[in-house]
Design a protein around this motif. Sequence first.
Motif, short mmCIF file in Angstrom:
data_model
loop_
_atom_site.label_atom_id
_atom_site.label_comp_id
_atom_site.label_asym_id
_atom_site.label_seq_id
_atom_site.Cartn_x
_atom_site.Cartn_y
_atom_site.Cartn_z
N PHE A 103 0.91 -1.32 0.08
CA PHE A 103 -0.14 0.10 -0.08
C PHE A 103 0.83 1.31 -0.01
O PHE A 103 0.45 2.18 -0.48
CB PHE A 103 -0.90 -0.19 1.02
CG PHE A 103 -2.06 -0.98 1.21
CD1 PHE A 103 -3.14 -0.63 0.38
CD2 PHE A 103 -1.92 -2.10 1.64
CE1 PHE A 103 -4.17 -1.43 -0.04
CE2 PHE A 103 -3.21 -3.27 1.56
CZ PHE A 103 -4.21 -2.64 0.83
N GLU A 104 1.99 1.26 0.41
CA GLU A 104 3.15 2.16 0.52
C GLU A 104 3.45 2.53 -1.09
O GLU A 104 3.44 3.68 -1.32
CB GLU A 104 4.37 1.94 0.99
CG GLU A 104 5.28 3.08 1.21
CD GLU A 104 6.38 2.69 2.02
OE1 GLU A 104 7.59 3.57 1.85
OE2 GLU A 104 6.77 1.64 2.41
N LEU A 105 3.47 1.58 -1.76
CA LEU A 105 3.63 1.76 -3.27
C LEU A 105 2.46 2.46 -3.90
O LEU A 105 2.32 3.52 -4.74
CB LEU A 105 3.94 0.58 -3.92
CG LEU A 105 4.23 0.44 -5.24
CD1 LEU A 105 5.34 1.26 -5.73
CD2 LEU A 105 4.29 -0.96 -6.04
N PHE A 106 1.28 2.14 -3.22
CA PHE A 106 0.08 2.54 -4.24
C PHE A 106 -0.17 4.09 -3.68
O PHE A 106 -0.46 5.05 -4.71
CB PHE A 106 -1.12 1.86 -3.50
CG PHE A 106 -2.43 2.37 -3.66
CD1 PHE A 106 -3.29 2.28 -4.67
CD2 PHE A 106 -3.08 3.09 -2.65
CE1 PHE A 106 -4.47 2.97 -4.89
CE2 PHE A 106 -4.28 3.81 -2.78
CZ PHE A 106 -4.85 3.78 -4.04
N VAL A 107 0.24 4.23 -2.34
CA VAL A 107 0.13 5.82 -2.08
C VAL A 107 1.24 6.70 -2.68
O VAL A 107 0.84 7.87 -3.37
CB VAL A 107 0.09 6.22 -0.59
CG1 VAL A 107 0.24 7.60 -0.04
CG2 VAL A 107 -0.89 5.27 0.40
N SER A 108 2.26 6.30 -2.82
CA SER A 108 3.24 7.01 -3.58
C SER A 108 3.19 7.26 -4.92
O SER A 108 3.29 8.33 -5.52
CB SER A 108 5.03 6.08 -3.35
OG SER A 108 5.87 6.74 -3.70
N ALA A 109 2.53 6.06 -5.69
CA ALA A 109 2.16 6.45 -7.03
C ALA A 109 1.09 7.33 -7.21
O ALA A 109 1.10 7.92 -8.19
CB ALA A 109 1.80 4.68 -7.71
N ALA A 110 -0.02 7.19 -6.43
CA ALA A 110 -0.97 8.06 -6.46
C ALA A 110 -0.69 9.49 -6.37
O ALA A 110 -1.12 10.44 -7.16
CB ALA A 110 -2.20 7.70 -5.66
N ILE A 111 0.17 9.80 -5.18
CA ILE A 111 0.60 11.21 -4.86
C ILE A 111 1.46 11.58 -6.11
O ILE A 111 1.20 12.84 -6.56
CB ILE A 111 1.43 11.18 -3.69
CG1 ILE A 111 0.27 10.94 -2.59
CG2 ILE A 111 1.86 12.84 -3.49
CD1 ILE A 111 0.98 10.84 -1.02
N SER A 112 2.56 10.86 -6.60
CA SER A 112 3.51 11.39 -7.71
C SER A 112 2.76 11.73 -9.00
O SER A 112 3.05 12.61 -9.51
CB SER A 112 4.51 10.33 -7.87
OG SER A 112 5.32 9.81 -6.67
N ILE A 113 1.76 10.71 -9.19
CA ILE A 113 1.26 10.90 -10.46
C ILE A 113 0.20 12.08 -10.43
O ILE A 113 0.18 13.08 -11.38
CB ILE A 113 0.49 9.62 -11.11
CG1 ILE A 113 1.57 8.72 -11.49
CG2 ILE A 113 -0.26 10.07 -12.39
CD1 ILE A 113 0.70 7.35 -11.90
N PHE A 114 -0.58 12.35 -9.37
CA PHE A 114 -1.36 13.32 -9.25
C PHE A 114 -0.56 14.60 -9.15
O PHE A 114 -0.98 15.67 -10.02
CB PHE A 114 -2.28 13.17 -7.96
CG PHE A 114 -2.99 14.54 -7.81
CD1 PHE A 114 -4.19 14.82 -8.33
CD2 PHE A 114 -2.77 15.61 -6.79
CE1 PHE A 114 -5.17 15.83 -8.34
CE2 PHE A 114 -3.44 16.51 -6.67
CZ PHE A 114 -4.56 16.76 -7.34
#
Length: 213
Positions: A3-14
Amino acid sequence: MNFELFVSAAISIFVMSDPFGNIPIFLSLTGGMNRPQRRRVITKASIAATVIIFIFAVVGQPAMNLLGISLNALSIAGGMLLLLIALDMLMSTGLHAKRTESTENTTHEDEEADSIAITPMATPLIVGPGVMAATVVFMNRAAGLMDQALVLSAVLIAMLGSWIVMVNSDLLYAILHRDGTRVLTKVMGIILAAIATEMMISGLLNAFPALAG
């Protein structure tokens, strides 16, 4: 599941899609349209941007293997690129300024609405080189199908958040005005700089284990 990967990816792309910073640009491109027309164009741009990211997520790894590019190299290069984008967002000069200037000088009368939705709205304004590089990095960090699904879900959430901001761009700009959008862009730039630094550190430590001591 990571889920850390999920959060990092979502924030980065946004953050890299920079919806708040793009509000004045999108308003300029859709200036002669009414709200339903603007909503349709922005929706099409968001869908096109999401499709572009998904395609890059699928073909990115095979392309890297074909070219002999390692994940560590891509992580370092991607981090450097993201850091440059973050610094550009913070300094409000360079790439972002040039992009804004060239886009604001183009009126929607010179192009069809559908054409505007793809270029320049979907790419390079929403999906630029930084988003593409980050998507490949996050997909390669995924340990299995579940993690890859999380990354793709993060892309959907980031694009949905970006779409919400852009659809309400006229309302948000009336509330925030130009100074407010600049402040939000700088805050997002700080967050992106931190993520980019972590990406480079991770790539360097994996490529050169001796650095970890």
